[in-house]
Design an enzyme around this catalytic site. Structure first.
Site, PDB file in Angstrom:
ATOM      1  N   GLY A  42     -20.197 -18.243   0.448  1.00  0.00           N
ATOM      2  CA  GLY A  42     -19.044 -17.713  -0.278  1.00  0.00           C
ATOM      3  C   GLY A  42     -18.258 -18.828  -0.949  1.00  0.00           C
ATOM      4  O   GLY A  42     -17.789 -18.685  -2.087  1.00  0.00           O
ATOM      5  N   CYS A  58       2.037  -7.336  10.494  1.00  0.00           N
ATOM      6  CA  CYS A  58       1.539  -5.985  10.757  1.00  0.00           C
ATOM      7  C   CYS A  58       1.642  -5.599  12.240  1.00  0.00           C
ATOM      8  O   CYS A  58       2.692  -5.169  12.686  1.00  0.00           O
ATOM      9  CB  CYS A  58       0.127  -5.839  10.199  1.00  0.00           C
ATOM     10  SG  CYS A  58      -0.287  -4.115   9.901  1.00  0.00           S
ATOM     11  N   HIS A  71       0.551  -7.422   4.836  1.00  0.00           N
ATOM     12  CA  HIS A  71      -0.290  -8.594   5.102  1.00  0.00           C
ATOM     13  C   HIS A  71       0.020  -9.689   4.082  1.00  0.00           C
ATOM     14  O   HIS A  71      -0.647  -9.803   3.048  1.00  0.00           O
ATOM     15  CB  HIS A  71      -1.767  -8.211   5.066  1.00  0.00           C
ATOM     16  CG  HIS A  71      -2.171  -7.419   6.263  1.00  0.00           C
ATOM     17  ND1 HIS A  71      -2.631  -7.998   7.421  1.00  0.00           N
ATOM     18  CD2 HIS A  71      -2.118  -6.094   6.506  1.00  0.00           C
ATOM     19  CE1 HIS A  71      -2.873  -7.067   8.320  1.00  0.00           C
ATOM     20  NE2 HIS A  71      -2.568  -5.901   7.790  1.00  0.00           N
ATOM     21  N   GLU A 108      -0.625 -12.655   4.168  1.00  0.00           N
ATOM     22  CA  GLU A 108      -1.677 -13.676   4.031  1.00  0.00           C
ATOM     23  C   GLU A 108      -2.611 -13.432   2.847  1.00  0.00           C
ATOM     24  O   GLU A 108      -3.212 -14.369   2.319  1.00  0.00           O
ATOM     25  CB  GLU A 108      -2.494 -13.784   5.331  1.00  0.00           C
ATOM     26  CG  GLU A 108      -3.408 -12.600   5.670  1.00  0.00           C
ATOM     27  CD  GLU A 108      -2.721 -11.481   6.429  1.00  0.00           C
ATOM     28  OE1 GLU A 108      -1.491 -11.336   6.309  1.00  0.00           O
ATOM     29  OE2 GLU A 108      -3.424 -10.719   7.132  1.00  0.00           O
TER      30      GLU A 108
HETATM   31  N1  GLN Z   1      -2.870  -1.153  14.428  1.00  0.00           N
HETATM   32  C1  GLN Z   1      -1.703  -1.175  13.597  1.00  0.00           C
HETATM   33  C2  GLN Z   1      -1.678  -0.023  12.617  1.00  0.00           C
HETATM   34  O1  GLN Z   1      -2.692   0.580  12.363  1.00  0.00           O
HETATM   35  C3  GLN Z   1      -1.592  -2.497  12.879  1.00  0.00           C
HETATM   36  C4  GLN Z   1      -2.658  -2.676  11.860  1.00  0.00           C
HETATM   37  C5  GLN Z   1      -2.825  -4.105  11.405  1.00  0.00           C
HETATM   38  O2  GLN Z   1      -2.336  -5.023  12.050  1.00  0.00           O
HETATM   39  N2  GLN Z   1      -3.514  -4.300  10.312  1.00  0.00           N
HETATM   40  O3  GLN Z   1      -0.669   0.270  12.072  1.00  0.00           O
END
Ligand code: GLN
Length: 590
Positions: free
Chosen positions: A39, A403, A529, A531
């Site tokens: 990659g 998250c 997210h 990141e």
């Molecule tokens: N499990 C949690 C949700 O579905 C967090 C998901 C995650 O961290 N991407 O909301």
């Protein structure tokens, strides 16, 4: 939906050829074994062509039967990368985005699942009426249409297509066959094959072995593909003797054997390839116009990764710690922020279950400059994460939650500060006495698990006068998501009364996106997210703020230790903990 990311690095992607003549293809295949950093080689080739002022993009083929990567365990297959249009993709898409500083879409990742689904759907509609539907030509036609369609849609000069897996895998055969046909149909002057292999070094004698490369080239030729360029991964620089031996057996010129030896940072790989003349070779072979070549701001990116200082140590507390690639975008985002500040960020991946087994283990977090809890799913390790999130608050260690790390920071705060006994996320305890985090209302009737989370880029409002506002400097940001659960708004009030601030929200404040604890040194967690939109030379803002806070904290910690030492008091041994778990890396160093 758009990330609204303004690209900083040579992202114009503008072809000075004006109108689009034709698209060329570079097909990257892999030999010997997986995990060689194919990659990164793919992304580096595309980067070099972008620096030639050509319109270029990358595509990833994953020959597995899943429709997308969304339902796969990150510990087996690495991180699930989310594109702005909500595609749950292979992590290589993330590498392409970081190298090209461009947002890609779900269409940049094709899988056997996607290809077969559309062929079967078409068959059911009767579109192949009268025919026997077969791998050749129906499946290969679908693959070719997807590859060509992407190149045409974006009017690309060059599309670099990476085929996942290793030559010889049964699953990848239809894809390699489609590539072979494209070369036949479009002409060899428009298609180039790059084969990435490995030349192992025997530890005892230090000898570089070429036999695995010879065999994998033979395997490729057996299915009708003669590679044009052999990119050879190796621990050491390949000398001319080795190059000429590989050239002879692989039936290529010595100039087309490229040494892809280990370097300190993946962002140096384009330079390693360029120094061996790969740009001229590709330009010549594909008849590409010569619009010059300029490193531009990529030079600063490469320079920023040179001579970094040590001093930042981040504890990443999560579940999928056995494979560093499970959190590759988080690792990269931390490194982007560190490089900008002139520091190498050392990351220890800590299994949250350690804190469930014995909460005394939490003291190992004392020696870190910051604690980061990334995304995650399910019960295993969750109590350990909740403890770690609480420990960061109590010990005032900089904290960044992503998250799952946002949701479990709420649980920790609800239990310890709001005294809501039995507070939990309903993902972890369906009958929680205080369901402070619960399923998104629109998820309640969702049956299928694939592709049904709240995905992709959503607009977020940021509140004035908060830490989040000072970080983003804007009242509106656009971030990528992947979740099913969220803060239960019924608990917003009690959490806020106890000092938690919700400083960002979306969908007209129907869902909370950012939380912070103003009394802490740095305690920030985000539902999105962050990141996925971090780029080398342009770190995501929350990551940069977190790493800065971690750097300041480790500095102040160091000064405190010095003062104690001067007073004759020795520092607590837990302040210099041993590395916790050494994650197996998928050889991302090239
Ligand atoms: N499990 C949690 C949700 O579905 C967090 C998901 C995650 O961290 N991407 O909301």
């Amino acid at each position: 939906m758009q990330d609204k990311v303004t690209s900083g690095i040579n992202n114009s992607n503008a072809s000075s050829t004006g109108t689009q003549a034709r698209s060329r293809y570079i097909f990257v295949t892999g030999g010997v074994m997986s995990g060689l950093g194919k990659g990164v080689v793919t992304a580096s080739i595309a980067k070099l062509l972008q620096l030639c002022n050509l319109r270029v993009s990358c595509m990833k083929i994953d020959p597995y039967l899943n429709v997308d990567a969304g339902t796969m365990n990150p510990m087996i297959h690495g991180e699930v990368f989310v594109t702005e249009d909500g595609g749950e993709c292979d992590m290589d898409i993330g590498a392409y985005e970081r190298f090209l500083d461009t947002n890609l879409s779900r269409d940049h990742n094709i899988t056997t699942g996607k290809v077969y689904s559309s062929v079967i759907e078409r068959e059911r509609k009767g579109e192949y009426l009268g025919q026997c539907v077969q791998i050749i030509p129906h499946v290969t036609d679908e693959i070719k249409a997807r590859i060509r369609g992407l190149a045409a849609k974006h009017m690309l000069d060059v599309l670099v297509v990476e085929c996942g897996g290793t030559v010889g895998d049964i699953e990848s055969l239809p894809f390699l066959e489609a590539m072979r046909q494209i070369r036949l149909e479009d002409g060899a002057e428009n298609v180039l094959f790059v084969h990435v292999t490995l030349a192992p070094v025997l530890d005892v004698v230090g000898e570089v072995k070429t036999k695995p490369t010879q065999h994998s080239v033979q395997e490729l030729r057996r299915i009708g593909i003669q590679p044009d360029i052999i990119a050879v991964r190796s621990r050491v620089i390949l000398d001319d003797g080795i190059k000429s031996k590989i050239a002879l057996f692989a039936n290529v010129s010595m100039r087309d054997v490229i040494s892809c030896h280990d370097v300190d940072s993946i962002y140096e790989v384009p330079e390693v390839l360029q120094q061996q003349g790969i740009v001229d070779r590709i330009r010549h072979r594909l008849g590409l116009p010569d619009h010059g070549f300029e490193w531009g701001s990529w030079r600063q990116v490469m320079d920023s990764y040179r001579s970094l200082r040590d001093g930042i140590r981040i504890a990443m507390v999560g579940k999928y710690v056995k494979l560093a690639d499970s959190y590759v975008s988080v690792n990269q985002a931390l490194s982007h922020a560190g490089a900008m500040l002139g520091y190498r960020v050392r990351i220890d991946h800590i299994d949250a279950e350690l804190f469930e087994q014995d909460s005394r283990n939490l003291s190992m977090l004392d020696g870190y400059s910051g604690i980061l809890v990334p995304g995650g799913f399910g019960r295993r390790g969750s109590e350990g994460i909740i403890r770690a999130a609480d420990y960061a608050r109590v010990k005032d260690i900089p904290y960044l939650g992503i998250c799952f790390g946002f949701q479990l920071a709420i649980v920790a705060f609800a239990r310890s500060v709001c005294m809501l006994d039995g507070a939990n996320s309903t993902e972890l305890d369906e009958d929680a006495r205080h369901p402070v985090v619960h399923l998104l209302p629109e998820q309640r009737d969702v049956v299928n698990l694939g592709g049904t989370m709240r995905l992709g880029t959503h607009e977020i409002d940021v509140k004035d006068g908060t830490l989040a506002y000072s970080i983003y400097g804007s009242r509106r940001i656009y971030k990528r998501h992947r979740h099913r659960y969220e803060l239960n708004l019924e608990y917003r009030d009690i959490l806020e009364r106890h000092g938690m601030i919700f400083s960002g929200w979306s969908d007209g404040a129907r869902r909370m996106e950012i939380l912070e604890l103003p009394d802490s040194r740095f305690y920030l967690a985000v539902q999105y997210h962050a990141e996925f939109t971090s780029r080398p030379g342009r770190p995501e803002e929350a990551f940069l703020a977190f790493v800065k806070a971690a750097l300041e904290y480790s500095g102040s910690n160091e000064r405190a230790r010095m003062r104690k030492r001067v007073r004759g008091i020795h520092s607590h041994p837990s302040q210099s903990p041993p590395p916790i778990s050494k994650p197996r890396s998928r050889a991302r160093k090239v």
